[in-house]
Design a protein around this motif. Structure first.
Motif, PDB file in Angstrom:
ATOM      1  N   THR A   6       1.230  -1.481   0.089  1.00  0.00           N
ATOM      2  CA  THR A   6       0.057   0.240  -0.263  1.00  0.00           C
ATOM      3  C   THR A   6       0.944   0.937   0.282  1.00  0.00           C
ATOM      4  O   THR A   6       0.137   1.803  -0.610  1.00  0.00           O
ATOM      5  CB  THR A   6      -0.901  -0.042   1.051  1.00  0.00           C
ATOM      6  OG1 THR A   6      -1.571  -1.409   1.175  1.00  0.00           O
ATOM      7  CG2 THR A   6      -1.664   1.167   1.187  1.00  0.00           C
ATOM      8  N   GLU A   7       2.055   1.127   1.027  1.00  0.00           N
ATOM      9  CA  GLU A   7       2.580   2.703   0.851  1.00  0.00           C
ATOM     10  C   GLU A   7       3.554   2.511   0.293  1.00  0.00           C
ATOM     11  O   GLU A   7       3.696   3.590  -1.124  1.00  0.00           O
ATOM     12  CB  GLU A   7       3.324   2.124   1.930  1.00  0.00           C
ATOM     13  CG  GLU A   7       2.857   2.694   3.796  1.00  0.00           C
ATOM     14  CD  GLU A   7       2.340   3.874   3.578  1.00  0.00           C
ATOM     15  OE1 GLU A   7       2.700   4.422   2.594  1.00  0.00           O
ATOM     16  OE2 GLU A   7       0.909   3.258   4.103  1.00  0.00           O
ATOM     17  N   LYS A  10       1.319   4.153  -2.922  1.00  0.00           N
ATOM     18  CA  LYS A  10       1.039   5.963  -2.629  1.00  0.00           C
ATOM     19  C   LYS A  10       2.051   6.210  -2.694  1.00  0.00           C
ATOM     20  O   LYS A  10       1.946   7.424  -3.594  1.00  0.00           O
ATOM     21  CB  LYS A  10       1.052   5.937  -0.879  1.00  0.00           C
ATOM     22  CG  LYS A  10      -0.723   5.579  -0.645  1.00  0.00           C
ATOM     23  CD  LYS A  10      -1.394   5.563   0.920  1.00  0.00           C
ATOM     24  CE  LYS A  10      -0.283   5.496   2.125  1.00  0.00           C
ATOM     25  NZ  LYS A  10      -1.151   5.862   3.109  1.00  0.00           N
ATOM     26  N   LYS A  14       2.128   9.235  -5.743  1.00  0.00           N
ATOM     27  CA  LYS A  14       2.914  10.833  -5.516  1.00  0.00           C
ATOM     28  C   LYS A  14       3.359  11.289  -6.763  1.00  0.00           C
ATOM     29  O   LYS A  14       4.079  12.341  -7.056  1.00  0.00           O
ATOM     30  CB  LYS A  14       3.810  11.244  -4.301  1.00  0.00           C
ATOM     31  CG  LYS A  14       2.492  10.788  -3.428  1.00  0.00           C
ATOM     32  CD  LYS A  14       3.152  11.219  -1.394  1.00  0.00           C
ATOM     33  CE  LYS A  14       3.703  10.647  -1.478  1.00  0.00           C
ATOM     34  NZ  LYS A  14       4.674  10.779   0.132  1.00  0.00           N
TER      35      LYS A  14
END
Length: 67
Positions: A6-7, A10, A14
């Protein structure tokens, strides 16, 4: 595991935003930062996949055919 995946996603998103904004505005530093974030996010997703495969008991957790 799932948190790393998940990180990673993300961070990658970005990066795409920063790279796009940097390209549009002509800001090379922001564009390069975005490219670095994309790479870092992709690597973190891969780490999450490998950890997940190791937990499942795969013989070669780094092999993408084990997914």
């Amino acid at each position: 595991m799932a948190n790393d995946k998940t990180e990673g996603i993300k961070e990658e998103l970005k990066g795409y935003v920063n790279k796009g904004v940097g390209s549009i505005t002509g800001n090379d530093a922001r564009k390069l930062k975005g490219e670095a974030q994309i790479t870092e996010g992709d690597n973190r997703k891969d780490l999450g996949d490998q950890m997940e495969n190791a937990e499942k008991g795969k013989t070669d957790p780094g092999n993408p055919t084990n997914l």
